[in-house]
Design a protein around this motif. Structure first.
Motif, PDB file in Angstrom:
ATOM      1  N   ILE A  23      48.474  28.345  38.970  1.00 37.42           N
ATOM      2  CA  ILE A  23      47.275  29.018  38.102  1.00 37.42           C
ATOM      3  C   ILE A  23      46.807  27.874  36.513  1.00 37.42           C
ATOM      4  N   ILE A  67      38.409  43.972  34.439  1.00 41.18           N
ATOM      5  CA  ILE A  67      38.221  43.110  35.262  1.00 41.18           C
ATOM      6  C   ILE A  67      38.674  42.909  36.219  1.00 41.18           C
ATOM      7  N   HIS A  88      39.593  31.622  30.301  1.00 45.14           N
ATOM      8  CA  HIS A  88      41.391  32.241  30.554  1.00 45.14           C
ATOM      9  C   HIS A  88      41.339  31.483  32.457  1.00 45.14           C
ATOM     10  N   PHE A  89      42.924  31.715  32.360  1.00 45.31           N
ATOM     11  CA  PHE A  89      43.078  31.308  33.066  1.00 45.31           C
ATOM     12  C   PHE A  89      43.050  32.679  34.777  1.00 45.31           C
ATOM     13  N   GLN A  90      42.162  32.523  35.264  1.00 47.96           N
ATOM     14  CA  GLN A  90      42.755  34.495  36.432  1.00 47.96           C
ATOM     15  C   GLN A  90      43.484  33.884  37.234  1.00 47.96           C
ATOM     16  N   VAL A  91      43.673  34.968  38.012  1.00 47.05           N
ATOM     17  CA  VAL A  91      45.058  35.492  38.740  1.00 47.05           C
ATOM     18  C   VAL A  91      44.826  36.722  38.998  1.00 47.05           C
ATOM     19  N   PRO A  92      45.135  36.481  40.384  1.00 46.19           N
ATOM     20  CA  PRO A  92      45.033  38.305  41.091  1.00 46.19           C
ATOM     21  C   PRO A  92      46.155  39.050  40.276  1.00 46.19           C
ATOM     22  N   LYS A  93      45.257  40.399  40.279  1.00 47.26           N
ATOM     23  CA  LYS A  93      45.581  41.732  39.618  1.00 47.26           C
ATOM     24  C   LYS A  93      46.954  41.692  39.235  1.00 47.26           C
ATOM     25  N   ILE A  94      47.286  41.655  38.543  1.00 51.59           N
ATOM     26  CA  ILE A  94      48.717  41.997  37.611  1.00 51.59           C
ATOM     27  C   ILE A  94      49.506  43.373  37.751  1.00 51.59           C
ATOM     28  N   GLY A 128      39.352  43.045  39.950  1.00 53.53           N
ATOM     29  CA  GLY A 128      39.952  42.617  41.285  1.00 53.53           C
ATOM     30  C   GLY A 128      41.583  41.188  40.290  1.00 53.53           C
ATOM     31  N   ALA A 129      41.356  41.350  39.083  1.00 55.36           N
ATOM     32  CA  ALA A 129      41.915  39.847  38.615  1.00 55.36           C
ATOM     33  C   ALA A 129      42.679  40.057  37.642  1.00 55.36           C
ATOM     34  N   SER A 130      43.549  39.262  37.176  1.00 51.24           N
ATOM     35  CA  SER A 130      44.055  39.341  35.204  1.00 51.24           C
ATOM     36  C   SER A 130      43.550  38.421  34.906  1.00 51.24           C
ATOM     37  N   TRP A 131      43.220  38.213  33.352  1.00 52.38           N
ATOM     38  CA  TRP A 131      43.143  36.992  32.664  1.00 52.38           C
ATOM     39  C   TRP A 131      44.631  35.934  32.015  1.00 52.38           C
ATOM     40  N   ILE A 132      44.232  35.021  31.515  1.00 53.79           N
ATOM     41  CA  ILE A 132      45.179  34.735  30.811  1.00 53.79           C
ATOM     42  C   ILE A 132      45.130  33.889  30.256  1.00 53.79           C
ATOM     43  N   ALA A 175      38.145  32.309  33.933  1.00 54.99           N
ATOM     44  CA  ALA A 175      36.780  32.678  34.120  1.00 54.99           C
ATOM     45  C   ALA A 175      36.814  33.240  31.865  1.00 54.99           C
ATOM     46  N   LEU A 225      45.677  39.973  30.371  1.00 54.15           N
ATOM     47  CA  LEU A 225      44.176  40.979  29.613  1.00 54.15           C
ATOM     48  C   LEU A 225      43.940  41.061  31.702  1.00 54.15           C
ATOM     49  N   HIS A 226      44.057  42.791  31.288  1.00 54.09           N
ATOM     50  CA  HIS A 226      43.098  43.227  32.600  1.00 54.09           C
ATOM     51  C   HIS A 226      42.845  44.168  32.447  1.00 54.09           C
ATOM     52  N   GLU A 227      42.659  45.604  31.689  1.00 49.73           N
ATOM     53  CA  GLU A 227      41.156  46.020  31.368  1.00 49.73           C
ATOM     54  C   GLU A 227      39.898  45.282  32.008  1.00 49.73           C
TER      55      GLU A 227
END
Lengths: 95, 480, 481
Positions: free
Chosen positions: B321, C140, A87-93, C142-146, A84, C136-138
């Motif tokens: 990932i 977003i 960024h690599f997208q993963v389920p919420k951390i 239901g997801a986090s970005w790396i 997205a 990154l969480h804010e």
């Protein structure tokens, strides 16, 4: 020696593997058998032996501090299952 | 036809690289559905490479490898060509980079026909753990070809390529070479770069050639060997001219025969083949010296601590990932990890990850991992001491000839024991070869292993060449 | 200190310092901060299959420098290890670090306590390791970005002995360590941006007891002030628990600077089993004595040595020397000013009073000063050469601070050059004496205090430009003559 099923569950969690309850006893037995095999090493006195981490004894090489700007963002994101906005997208951390 | 013969025909333009490549591609098309030696066949890329090879052969920039059709084990990353490592985890993986081994082969003008089948993540001794189905032994398709480089071995035995590249962590080049009647060389650890070769056990993995003869293997090794600044464990030493070093006599060479490698219960036909090989070496001028490698019996236990431990860490990067398999609709992060890994890895891989995680975990490290590292040194020291007295060591490669498919797949320990004679060499980092030296009653090939001191691949190849000059075993081929 | 005097604190700090190499620790990607997400990554730092690490030689140099600066023992043979844990911003699933054989052991540094006394703080070890990426969480759903740009940036982890006994000591230790890293130019030392990070291990025990109490680890301390406040808070929290009969839980706690309190981190499952083992992809790092000697030869003068030299050779007070060596930039500023011919004591005074005063008021760092050390040195030289008075110099300084112009030009353009021409001064004095017969009379009757008034009149008439020494001498002469 047989390892407790609970230990196998713990190890699976550490390794981020899911083990079905149904296959757990068989896996536990297989692991126990392998550990029995490797326990043969206890026959040896290794008190004064230096552990060997590398097959060949040599020092690590060092590379010069030079930036090689590959600029390959697209290529490196191309294999990702979920991307997205770069960024690599993963389920919420959750921390 | 051997690689050396093909190279000569190409050089003299009696055959074109495109003709040669077309012939192999056609044969693959016909036989691969039976043998299953290739996971990916790269028709287009191969023909393109063959065309370029012909141009080089015509304009005088060719190397001896130019235009030679080869197969590469599917754990060498090839840019934009799917690289699966025999796993569902990487079934769709297209690396954005090239392994050093395949880069060197391409630069030399070799034609890569495709990627050969293998045990998943190189974990297996029968090629039955591949996500892409088992490979059949061309000598008897109800039998296994050995593993983990089973596809590379079978491709060669079925004459689907002139040479192949395998990798060897505990015998994965030598064991399948023995079981399919070909020549396989595991070089010294660090002789060939591991960069871009998907890791199983980093301190043991080593790439090497599989071929019809020692002379062919020498040519391939010469192409892929050498220091690589991208691999910190690759050795900074010049690469000798392996082809020129080949000899036909072995005068003055002392060959060690370790008693520990001739257990009483060793298959009688293998025992007999080895005894005959010893006589051949004597006839070639070598002397035979009994030696002892007293820690041999601890090699398998040591290996099954070190290799799984390293693997459990090396395979942590498969998390769904950045690349590789991700499960459908993960409900949270943990679910994504555990289900992706659970669904993406096969049973043997998971078993070894579990074992490796266990032996490294808190409270067990000293009892298992450190202990194994210490025994590893004892095993390596055995060899160093033996090489004070002998130039080479001769052993059987495998305890049995090729066994039937399904025979051992449900019994991990029985499977592990099939690497009995090959594992010590990886622990010690030494170069070793398997070459054909006989056949059992069913006509299945028997292989013998020769082991040399660090970086003495030239001595190994030379001895193998002398043996192959004196015997016909390496020329035996299965019926088509 | 507000905590119970019956208790003492036992504090150890773990500092992570990002090293200022150009490229990452094991690959050629840039370490520049703030680039577009995932543009500074390659197969190596993003941990693609089959790729391998190769060590950055500059990082080794920086580690040796740091080791020498804290008088540490540099291992001839050190070893990399893998620390295994799963986290989305750790692409390999392990962090390459050093565990059993770190590059540096047994260092120390000396801090100055509030009462002026000195205390030696042990440094257990310094090791090299890779930094992780960012999640990154804010905003977003239901997801986090790396973003893996930071992955593979080299870090030194510097672990102190639990020798610190107060939040103030912890603050002093951090300031000292940061100054050393900046002097060595190996780390920016910017805690807000995260180029320097600090975790604190805190426990308390009754005075006189030798057994260590159960400790907690504090994280998310992004300024020296927060480190001190978090330690203070944590010690009081632990004392309250012990005093009410409870016991301390060994845990990791996150500091929340907004509410000045910490909370336990959600227990990361299996977080504590890192399964360290020697990194098989990297042979041991071997460092020869020759290499250490070569680094030592080019080691810059460090704050302690500099401070002592400023006191011993330049005659500065301990206090001034301390202020001027607090940062490398400050010391460089001072030394460059002195190089222009400024008297050290005068330069010290100008920097610590005028320059730092103005910078503080405007919330600027010395690196942001428009007044260059060269210009300040020249300004002081003008005073020393009697070309301007100290009072005029302050006016000139104000203009320099605003515009960055050089002092000579300002003096020229604003006609501020001191008048030392005795002829010109004499005629002005004659006029002042003629205009003030009453004060002349008083002086001659012995009320010498009026001298000051007369000097003031002369200075006023010259707009402060007359050389005060000359004015005094001539006035004296005229009045008594």
């Amino acid at each position: 020696m047989s390892i407790p099923i609970e230990t196998v569950r713990h190890v699976a969690a550490l390794a981020r593997l899911h083990v079905d309850e149904a296959t757990l006893p068989a896996l536990t037995e297989q692991l126990s058998n392998i550990l029995n095999l490797v326990n043969q090493l206890n026959e040896l006195d290794t008190q004064d032996v230096v552990p060997m981490s590398h097959a060949v004894d040599m020092p690590t090489p060092e590379r010069p501090d030079i930036v090689v700007n590959t600029q390959r963002k697209e290529a490196l994101l191309a294999n990702a299952p979920d991307v997205a906005q770069g960024h690599f997208q993963v389920p919420k951390i959750i921390e | 036809m051997t690689l050396v013969q093909a190279a000569s025909l190409l050089r003299t333009r009696q055959i074109s690289a495109q003709e040669l490549t077309t012939a192999f591609l056609e044969r693959i098309q016909r036989l691969n559905p039976i043998i299953n030696a290739f996971i990916t066949v790269d028709h287009e890329g191969a023909m393109q490479a063959a065309k370029q090879a012909d141009a080089r052969l015509n304009n005088g920039t060719a190397t001896p490898m130019t235009g030679i059709p080869i197969g590469v084990k599917d754990l060498f990353c090839t840019e934009n060509l799917t690289t699966t490592c025999g796993s569902k985890m990487l079934a769709q993986f297209r690396p954005p980079y090239e392994s050093t081994v395949t880069r060197k082969l391409k630069e030399a003008g070799a034609v890569i026909l495709g990627k050969t089948n293998m045990d998943e993540f190189a974990m297996g001794s029968s090629n039955e753990t591949s996500f892409f189905g088992p490979v059949k032994n061309p000598w008897d398709i109800s039998r296994i070809p050995g593993g983990s480089s089973g596809g590379s071995a079978a491709a060669l035995a079925a004459q689907l390529a002139l040479a192949t590249i395998g990798s060897d962590t505990g015998g994965s080049i030598r064991q399948p070479a023995a079981l399919t009647g070909i020549t396989g060389l595991k070089p010294t650890y660090g002789r060939v770069s591991r960069s871009g070769m998907i890791a199983f056990a980093s301190s043991l993995d080593q790439a090497g050639p599989m071929a019809w003869s020692a002379a062919d293997a020498a040519m391939v090794l010469h192409t892929i060997a050498g220091y690589d600044p991208l691999d910190s464990t690759s050795i900074q030493a010049d690469v000798p001219d392996y082809v020129n070093a080949l000899a036909t006599r072995m005068d003055g060479i002392r060959i060690g025969i370790p008693t520990e490698y001739r257990p009483d219960n060793l298959n009688a036909e293998i025992q007999k083949a080895l005894t005959e090989a010893e006589q051949t070496f004597r006839d070639l001028g070598a002397s035979l010296v009994p030696i002892s490698l007293p820690h041999t019996r601890y090699a398998i236990p040591t290996y099954y601590i070190i290799a799984p431990a390293e693997a459990s860490s090396n395979l942590a990067r498969y998390d769904g990932i950045r690349f590789g398999y991700r499960c459908d609709d993960p409900k949270d992060l943990k679910d994504m990890y555990t289900r992706s890994r659970n669904e993406g890895f096969g049973a043997e891989v998971k078993r070894r990850i579990m074992l490796g995680t266990y032996v490294l975990s808190s409270g067990y490290y000293d009892a298992y991992y450190r202990k194994a590292q210490k025994v590893r040194r004892l095993i390596a020291d055995d060899f160093h001491q033996a090489f004070q007295h002998v130039d080479l060591i001769l052993t059987p490669t495998t305890p049995t000839t090729a066994f039937p498919l399904g025979d051992k797949i449900d019994d991990p320990i029985a499977m592990y024991l099939s690497d009995l004679f090959t594992i010590s060499v990886n622990l010690a980092g030494l170069p070793a070869m398997s070459i054909p030296c006989g056949a059992d009653q069913l006509g299945l090939p028997i292989g013998m292993q020769m082991i040399a001191p660090i970086l003495k691949e030239d001595k190994l190849l030379s001895a193998a060449h002398a043996f192959q000059t004196a015997t016909p075993w390496h020329q035996r081929k299965p019926e088509p | 200190m507000s905590h119970d005097p019956l208790y003492e604190m036992v504090i150890g700090l773990e500092v992570h310092a990002q090293m200022r190499t150009r490229s990452k620790i094991f690959c050629g990607c840039s370490t520049t901060f703030g680039a577009e997400a995932n543009t500074q990554i390659c197969p190596v730092c993003a941990a693609f299959p089959g790729v391998l690490p190769v060590l950055n030689t500059e990082l080794v140099q920086m580690a040796i420098k740091t080791g020498l600066a804290v008088h540490g023992k540099i291992r001839e043979k050190s070893e990399f290890s893998r620390k295994n844990y799963f986290y989305p911003d750790l692409p390999a699933g392990y962090q390459i670090s050093q565990f059993e054989l770190p590059i540096i052991e047994q260092g120390e540094l000396t801090i100055e306590r509030d009462d002026g006394s000195h205390k030696r703080i042990g440094i257990t070890r310094i090791h090299m390791e890779v930094d992780a990426g960012k999640s990154l969480h804010e905003g977003i759903q239901g997801a986090s970005w790396i973003d893996l740009n930071r992955t593979g940036t080299p870090l030194l982890e510097i672990v102190s002995e639990p020798d610190l006994s107060t939040p103030q000591e912890a603050g002093a230790y951090l300031k000292k360590l940061r100054a050393i890293l900046r002097y060595l130019q190996v780390c920016d030392g910017n805690m807000e941006e995260g180029s320097l990070r600090c975790d604190a291990n805190v426990s308390v025990r009754r005075h006189g007891h030798t057994k260590l109490g159960t400790r907690t680890e504090l994280k998310n301390l992004n300024s020296i002030r927060n480190v001190m406040r978090a330690i203070e808070y944590e010690a009081n929290r632990q004392i309250d628990i012990l005093e009410s009969g409870g016991s301390i839980v060994q845990e990791t706690r996150l500091w929340d600077a907004n509410i000045n309190a910490s909370r336990p981190m959600r227990n990361k499952e299996e977080a504590h089993d890192y399964r360290y083992f020697p990194e098989p992809d990297l042979p041991p790092l071997v460092i020869t004595q020759q290499r250490i000697d070569a680094v030592a030869q080019h080691l810059p003068e460090l704050p302690d040595a500099k401070r002592q030299r400023f006191v011993r050779d330049l005659g500065l007070s301990e206090y001034d020397a301390g202020v001027l060596t607090a940062t490398r930039e400050m010391a460089m500023f001072f030394e460059e000013s002195v190089q222009q011919g400024a008297h050290p004591k005068t330069a010290a005074n100008w920097i610590s009073v005028e320059l730092l005063g103005r910078l503080n008021r405007e919330n600027l760092e010395i690196e942001q000063s428009k007044v260059s050390p060269n210009h300040l040195g020249r300004l002081i030289t003008l005073i020393q050469n009697n070309e301007i008075s100290g009072k005029i110099a302050k006016q000139v300084f104000d203009i320099m601070f605003e515009t960055g112009a050089n002092p000579e030009t300002i003096v020229q353009e604003h006609g501020l050059k001191q008048v030392s021409d005795t002829g010109a001064i004499e005629s002005i004095i004659a006029q002042v004496l003629a205009d003030n017969p009453q004060q002349v009379q008083q002086y001659r009757e012995g009320k010498t205090k009026v001298m000051g008034f007369l000097v003031g009149q002369v200075m006023k008439a010259t707009q402060g430009k007359a050389n005060p020494t000359a004015v005094n001498a001539i006035l004296q002469d005229k009045l008594t003559g």
